[in-house]
Design a protein around this motif. Structure first.
Motif, PDB file in Angstrom:
ATOM      1  N   LEU A   1       5.527  18.408 -13.057  1.00 28.81           N
ATOM      2  CA  LEU A   1       6.752  18.987 -13.611  1.00 28.81           C
ATOM      3  C   LEU A   1       6.670  19.138 -15.124  1.00 28.81           C
ATOM      4  O   LEU A   1       7.142  20.124 -15.683  1.00 28.81           O
ATOM      5  N   LYS A   2       6.062  18.174 -15.783  1.00 32.31           N
ATOM      6  CA  LYS A   2       6.004  18.217 -17.238  1.00 32.31           C
ATOM      7  C   LYS A   2       4.950  19.182 -17.753  1.00 32.31           C
ATOM      8  O   LYS A   2       5.164  19.891 -18.725  1.00 32.31           O
ATOM      9  N   TYR A   3       3.774  19.239 -17.112  1.00 29.03           N
ATOM     10  CA  TYR A   3       2.657  20.008 -17.641  1.00 29.03           C
ATOM     11  C   TYR A   3       2.210  21.161 -16.763  1.00 29.03           C
ATOM     12  O   TYR A   3       1.275  21.857 -17.103  1.00 29.03           O
ATOM     13  N   GLY A   4       2.822  21.361 -15.626  1.00 28.65           N
ATOM     14  CA  GLY A   4       2.392  22.429 -14.728  1.00 28.65           C
ATOM     15  C   GLY A   4       1.290  21.940 -13.812  1.00 28.65           C
ATOM     16  O   GLY A   4       1.109  20.748 -13.597  1.00 28.65           O
ATOM     17  N   ASN A   5       0.515  22.871 -13.277  1.00 25.29           N
ATOM     18  CA  ASN A   5      -0.549  22.569 -12.328  1.00 25.29           C
ATOM     19  C   ASN A   5      -1.648  21.753 -13.014  1.00 25.29           C
ATOM     20  O   ASN A   5      -2.317  22.252 -13.903  1.00 25.29           O
ATOM     21  N   PRO A   6      -1.872  20.487 -12.601  1.00 25.00           N
ATOM     22  CA  PRO A   6      -2.880  19.668 -13.274  1.00 25.00           C
ATOM     23  C   PRO A   6      -4.313  20.106 -13.002  1.00 25.00           C
ATOM     24  O   PRO A   6      -5.229  19.572 -13.575  1.00 25.00           O
TER      25      PRO A   6
ATOM     26  N   PHE B   1       4.180   9.700  -9.822  1.00 27.67           N
ATOM     27  CA  PHE B   1       3.445   9.929 -11.070  1.00 27.67           C
ATOM     28  C   PHE B   1       2.860  11.337 -11.092  1.00 27.67           C
ATOM     29  O   PHE B   1       2.974  12.061 -12.080  1.00 27.67           O
ATOM     30  N   PHE B   2       2.268  11.760  -9.990  1.00 29.65           N
ATOM     31  CA  PHE B   2       1.685  13.098  -9.882  1.00 29.65           C
ATOM     32  C   PHE B   2       2.759  14.171 -10.030  1.00 29.65           C
ATOM     33  O   PHE B   2       2.573  15.156 -10.742  1.00 29.65           O
ATOM     34  N   ILE B   3       3.912  13.983  -9.383  1.00 24.13           N
ATOM     35  CA  ILE B   3       5.011  14.952  -9.475  1.00 24.13           C
ATOM     36  C   ILE B   3       5.521  15.039 -10.912  1.00 24.13           C
ATOM     37  O   ILE B   3       5.781  16.134 -11.423  1.00 24.13           O
ATOM     38  N   CYS B   4       5.666  13.901 -11.577  1.00 25.30           N
ATOM     39  CA  CYS B   4       6.121  13.899 -12.977  1.00 25.30           C
ATOM     40  C   CYS B   4       5.151  14.665 -13.865  1.00 25.30           C
ATOM     41  O   CYS B   4       5.570  15.463 -14.706  1.00 25.30           O
ATOM     42  N   LEU B   5       3.855  14.446 -13.687  1.00 24.43           N
ATOM     43  CA  LEU B   5       2.870  15.182 -14.474  1.00 24.43           C
ATOM     44  C   LEU B   5       2.936  16.672 -14.180  1.00 24.43           C
ATOM     45  O   LEU B   5       2.858  17.497 -15.089  1.00 24.43           O
TER      46      LEU B   5
ATOM     47  N   ILE C   1       0.840  -1.197   0.000  1.00 21.89           N
ATOM     48  CA  ILE C   1       0.000   0.000   0.000  1.00 21.89           C
ATOM     49  C   ILE C   1       0.876   1.248   0.000  1.00 21.89           C
ATOM     50  O   ILE C   1       0.653   2.191  -0.762  1.00 21.89           O
ATOM     51  N   MET C   2       1.907   1.241   0.839  1.00 19.79           N
ATOM     52  CA  MET C   2       2.802   2.395   0.910  1.00 19.79           C
ATOM     53  C   MET C   2       3.555   2.570  -0.410  1.00 19.79           C
ATOM     54  O   MET C   2       3.726   3.691  -0.888  1.00 19.79           O
ATOM     55  N   LEU C   3       3.983   1.474  -1.027  1.00 18.09           N
ATOM     56  CA  LEU C   3       4.674   1.555  -2.303  1.00 18.09           C
ATOM     57  C   LEU C   3       3.742   2.091  -3.389  1.00 18.09           C
ATOM     58  O   LEU C   3       4.130   2.931  -4.204  1.00 18.09           O
ATOM     59  N   GLY C   4       2.507   1.647  -3.397  1.00 19.72           N
ATOM     60  CA  GLY C   4       1.525   2.150  -4.354  1.00 19.72           C
ATOM     61  C   GLY C   4       1.287   3.640  -4.196  1.00 19.72           C
ATOM     62  O   GLY C   4       1.247   4.387  -5.173  1.00 19.72           O
ATOM     63  N   LEU C   5       1.142   4.088  -2.957  1.00 26.34           N
ATOM     64  CA  LEU C   5       0.965   5.520  -2.712  1.00 26.34           C
ATOM     65  C   LEU C   5       2.196   6.304  -3.138  1.00 26.34           C
ATOM     66  O   LEU C   5       2.100   7.382  -3.724  1.00 26.34           O
ATOM     67  N   PHE C   6       3.367   5.754  -2.861  1.00 24.01           N
ATOM     68  CA  PHE C   6       4.624   6.392  -3.256  1.00 24.01           C
ATOM     69  C   PHE C   6       4.701   6.528  -4.780  1.00 24.01           C
ATOM     70  O   PHE C   6       5.066   7.578  -5.315  1.00 24.01           O
ATOM     71  N   LEU C   7       4.325   5.467  -5.508  1.00 24.85           N
ATOM     72  CA  LEU C   7       4.332   5.532  -6.970  1.00 24.85           C
ATOM     73  C   LEU C   7       3.301   6.527  -7.497  1.00 24.85           C
ATOM     74  O   LEU C   7       3.542   7.220  -8.482  1.00 24.85           O
TER      75      LEU C   7
END
Length: 163
Positions: free
Chosen positions: A56-61, A50-54, A40-46
């Motif tokens: 950084l790439k596209y700005g505020n989602p 994923f959210f941080i990558c989005l 569960i912790m690993l899933g939340l971490f991933l």
């Protein structure tokens, strides 16, 4: 809508897949419930990565134009090799696209940095190359001829007006 569903699926699927994999590890190894907590912790971490990558790439989602640009297929109704005008400041200096015009008389797309331009500063490129340069222009795909769109910065929403 399709992108939002895919994004939500990814946010849900990553933790579930991780928990299932850790549960299988538990069965195979005969261990206790620590793997489930770890999964569960690993899933939340991933999910966070994923959210941080989005972000950084596209700005505020949370911005509407960001949600629509997550899907990177060419969105315009015109052909990808349609000629478009772009100013040299965007190509040479890396300035953001802040003004877009869809001309009424010939249907030509113009992508400008918002400054005043001379004719010799215009460059002829394909519509696809403009899209590849800045995916946020995809929200303007439905902008009819005779309209223009402006924004103050690259992170602002487009404001579409009729001439």
């Amino acid at each position: 809508m399709k992108n939002k569903a895919l994004k939500l699926l990814i946010y849900i699927a990553i933790p579930i897949i991780t928990v299932v994999l850790c549960r299988l590890l538990k069965v195979v190894q005969g261990e206790k419930n620590e793997e489930i907590v770890f999964g569960i912790m690993l899933g939340l971490f991933l999910d966070i990565i994923f959210f941080i990558c989005l972000t950084l790439k596209y700005g505020n989602p949370q911005k509407p134009h960001i949600k629509e640009t997550l899907h990177m297929d060419f969105p315009f109704y015109d052909a990808p090799d349609t000629a478009a005008i772009i100013c040299c400041h965007i190509i040479n200096d890396g300035k953001p696209i802040l003004y877009v015009s869809h001309d009424e008389d010939d249907g030509m797309w113009q992508f400008l940095c918002g400054s005043t331009h001379n004719t010799d500063e215009a460059r002829l490129v394909s519509l696809k190359s403009v899209f590849d340069l800045d995916h946020s222009v995809s929200i303007l795909k439905d902008m009819p001829c005779g309209c223009y769109a402006e924004r103050k910065t690259q992170k602002d929403n487009w404001i579409i007006k009729r001439r």
